[in-house]
Design a protein around this motif. Structure first.
Motif, mmCIF file in Angstrom:
data_model
loop_
_atom_site.group_PDB
_atom_site.id
_atom_site.type_symbol
_atom_site.label_atom_id
_atom_site.label_comp_id
_atom_site.label_asym_id
_atom_site.label_seq_id
_atom_site.Cartn_x
_atom_site.Cartn_y
_atom_site.Cartn_z
ATOM 1 N N VAL A 221 0.827 -1.219 0.000
ATOM 2 C CA VAL A 221 0.000 0.000 0.000
ATOM 3 C C VAL A 221 0.857 1.263 0.000
ATOM 4 C CG1 VAL A 221 -1.720 1.302 1.334
ATOM 5 C CG2 VAL A 221 -1.930 -1.192 1.105
ATOM 6 N N ALA A 222 2.061 1.204 0.564
ATOM 7 C CA ALA A 222 2.900 2.400 0.678
ATOM 8 C C ALA A 222 3.414 2.860 -0.682
ATOM 9 C CB ALA A 222 4.077 2.125 1.611
ATOM 10 N N LYS A 223 3.427 4.163 -0.851
ATOM 11 C CA LYS A 223 3.994 4.741 -2.065
ATOM 12 C C LYS A 223 5.452 5.122 -1.851
ATOM 13 C CE LYS A 223 1.359 7.603 -4.206
ATOM 14 N NZ LYS A 223 0.598 8.838 -4.551
ATOM 15 N N LYS A 224 5.790 5.584 -0.630
ATOM 16 C CA LYS A 224 7.144 6.057 -0.359
ATOM 17 C C LYS A 224 7.881 5.194 0.659
ATOM 18 C CE LYS A 224 6.090 10.928 -1.326
ATOM 19 N NZ LYS A 224 6.099 12.318 -0.778
ATOM 20 N N ARG A 225 7.340 5.094 1.886
ATOM 21 C CA ARG A 225 8.052 4.400 2.954
ATOM 22 C C ARG A 225 7.105 3.685 3.899
ATOM 23 N NH1 ARG A 225 13.338 7.498 5.519
ATOM 24 N NH2 ARG A 225 14.671 7.176 3.704
ATOM 25 N N VAL A 226 7.626 2.599 4.485
ATOM 26 C CA VAL A 226 7.009 1.958 5.641
ATOM 27 C C VAL A 226 7.964 2.187 6.803
ATOM 28 C CG1 VAL A 226 6.183 -0.185 6.658
ATOM 29 C CG2 VAL A 226 5.943 0.192 4.185
ATOM 30 N N VAL A 227 7.447 2.710 7.910
ATOM 31 C CA VAL A 227 8.283 3.085 9.052
ATOM 32 C C VAL A 227 7.860 2.289 10.282
ATOM 33 C CG1 VAL A 227 8.960 4.969 10.594
ATOM 34 C CG2 VAL A 227 8.720 5.386 8.132
ATOM 35 N N LEU A 228 8.844 1.766 11.009
ATOM 36 C CA LEU A 228 8.611 0.988 12.217
ATOM 37 C C LEU A 228 9.291 1.655 13.405
ATOM 38 C CD1 LEU A 228 7.836 -1.696 13.762
ATOM 39 C CD2 LEU A 228 10.072 -2.573 13.027
ATOM 40 N N PHE A 237 13.484 -5.456 13.217
ATOM 41 C CA PHE A 237 14.179 -4.679 12.192
ATOM 42 C C PHE A 237 14.840 -5.613 11.176
ATOM 43 C CE2 PHE A 237 14.243 -1.755 15.909
ATOM 44 C CZ PHE A 237 13.560 -0.697 15.344
ATOM 45 N N GLU A 238 15.601 -6.558 11.685
ATOM 46 C CA GLU A 238 16.294 -7.497 10.784
ATOM 47 C C GLU A 238 15.332 -8.514 10.195
ATOM 48 O OE1 GLU A 238 20.043 -10.676 10.849
ATOM 49 O OE2 GLU A 238 19.582 -9.448 12.618
ATOM 50 N N GLN A 239 14.422 -8.998 11.009
ATOM 51 C CA GLN A 239 13.503 -10.050 10.564
ATOM 52 C C GLN A 239 12.657 -9.622 9.379
ATOM 53 O OE1 GLN A 239 10.926 -11.386 13.709
ATOM 54 N NE2 GLN A 239 9.677 -12.673 12.369
ATOM 55 N N PHE A 240 12.205 -8.364 9.387
ATOM 56 C CA PHE A 240 11.298 -7.904 8.345
ATOM 57 C C PHE A 240 11.951 -6.948 7.345
ATOM 58 C CE2 PHE A 240 8.400 -8.897 11.953
ATOM 59 C CZ PHE A 240 7.739 -9.960 11.353
ATOM 60 N N GLY A 241 13.263 -6.786 7.440
ATOM 61 C CA GLY A 241 13.974 -6.023 6.426
ATOM 62 C C GLY A 241 13.933 -4.518 6.571
ATOM 63 N N PHE A 242 13.809 -4.015 7.800
ATOM 64 C CA PHE A 242 13.825 -2.572 8.032
ATOM 65 C C PHE A 242 15.264 -2.088 8.219
ATOM 66 C CE2 PHE A 242 9.480 -3.555 9.093
ATOM 67 C CZ PHE A 242 8.766 -2.424 8.742
ATOM 68 N N HIS A 243 15.577 -0.979 7.636
ATOM 69 C CA HIS A 243 16.870 -0.327 7.880
ATOM 70 C C HIS A 243 16.770 0.393 9.226
ATOM 71 C CE1 HIS A 243 20.568 1.889 7.311
ATOM 72 N NE2 HIS A 243 19.909 3.017 7.532
#
Length: 263
Positions: A221-228, A237-243
């Motif tokens: 759904v995101a056009k630019k970013r997904v933020v956690l 962070f590592e499990q789901f691929g977040f920087h």
């Protein structure tokens, strides 16, 4: 958990009507107060209690030591800072611009959504998901009907559209790349003892862990970013691929998935 609706200790015709209307809207039983304490009502009906007072709603959970009522929490001082041109870590990681759309998957007290409302301006759009229908009702009443004692940032509050559902269900109704920034803060992953101001919310909120389905729907759904936002040692962070953005001397870190990097 069962919930009943009643009035404050000294009911008026106004608060009685408020309580009866809310009970009808939420499909909950209305109970006359009859000079009983909230604790007495909780014990007799074995339920949570939603109370209509003159200026706000209060929600007493059976397992909570204090009621939930709407207040902007950290947004009060954060908004004053950003209005002065100071930095805010959330805005830095979200990179929101005027006119952007922002979906808060875990609305809570909406502190982050209020700060986001400043960033997106009058032409932007803020939506927040709240899975507990009673909490969603209280937030909507505060934001859209002014039933709160905190009105300093009413213009920002009015921008927040509350959706009474869980985040994954709502994301599934949205088109691909239809929201600029999607934000998630599953606050129940790790209890932070300093966060005493959210203890009523913690006992009443729906406790959802982050899942691959949730992240995948957000990425779609995101056009630019997904933020956690998560506890700094979180494996998410590592499990789901977040920087992960390392913030020294802070208990919470932010992470992001850049949409262009997932295509």
């Amino acid at each position: 958990m069962k919930t009943i609706v009643t009035t404050a200790g000294r009911p008026t015709d106004f608060t009685k009507q408020l309580a009866k209307t809310a009970a009808l809207q939420l499909d909950l039983p209305y109970i006359d107060r009859q000079k009983r304490t909230v604790t007495q009502l909780q014990q007799y009906y074995q339920s949570d209690v939603l109370v209509a007072s003159k200026s706000r709603w209060e929600y007493y959970g059976q397992t909570s030591t204090e009621p939930f009522f709407y207040h902007p929490s950290s947004a009060m001082f954060r908004l004053k800072r950003v209005e002065r041109g100071e930095r805010d870590p959330l805005l830095e990681v979200c990179q929101l611009q005027t006119g952007d759309s922002f979906l808060d998957c875990t609305l809570g007290y909406a502190s982050d959504s209020l700060v986001a409302a400043f960033a997106v301006g009058e032409s932007g759009c803020i939506t927040g998901c709240e899975a507990n229908p009673v909490l969603a009702f209280i937030l909507h009443e505060a934001f859209q009907k002014g039933r709160t004692e905190y009105i300093d940032f009413q213009a920002y509050m009015n921008k927040i559209q509350v959706v009474s559902t869980d985040a994954v269900s709502y994301l599934k109704t949205l088109a691909d790349e239809s929201v600029d920034v999607i934000y998630m803060d599953p606050m129940f992953e790790t209890s932070i003892t300093e966060s005493v101001n959210i203890s009523p919310l913690r006992s009443l909120g729906v406790q959802d862990a982050l899942t691959i389905e949730w992240v995948n729907e957000a990425k779609r759904v995101a056009k630019k970013r997904v933020v956690l936002k998560a506890q700094f040692r979180s494996p998410w962070f590592e499990q789901f691929g977040f920087h992960q953005i390392i913030r020294p001397n802070t208990k919470f870190h932010y992470g992001f998935i850049e949409k262009s990097c997932t295509q």
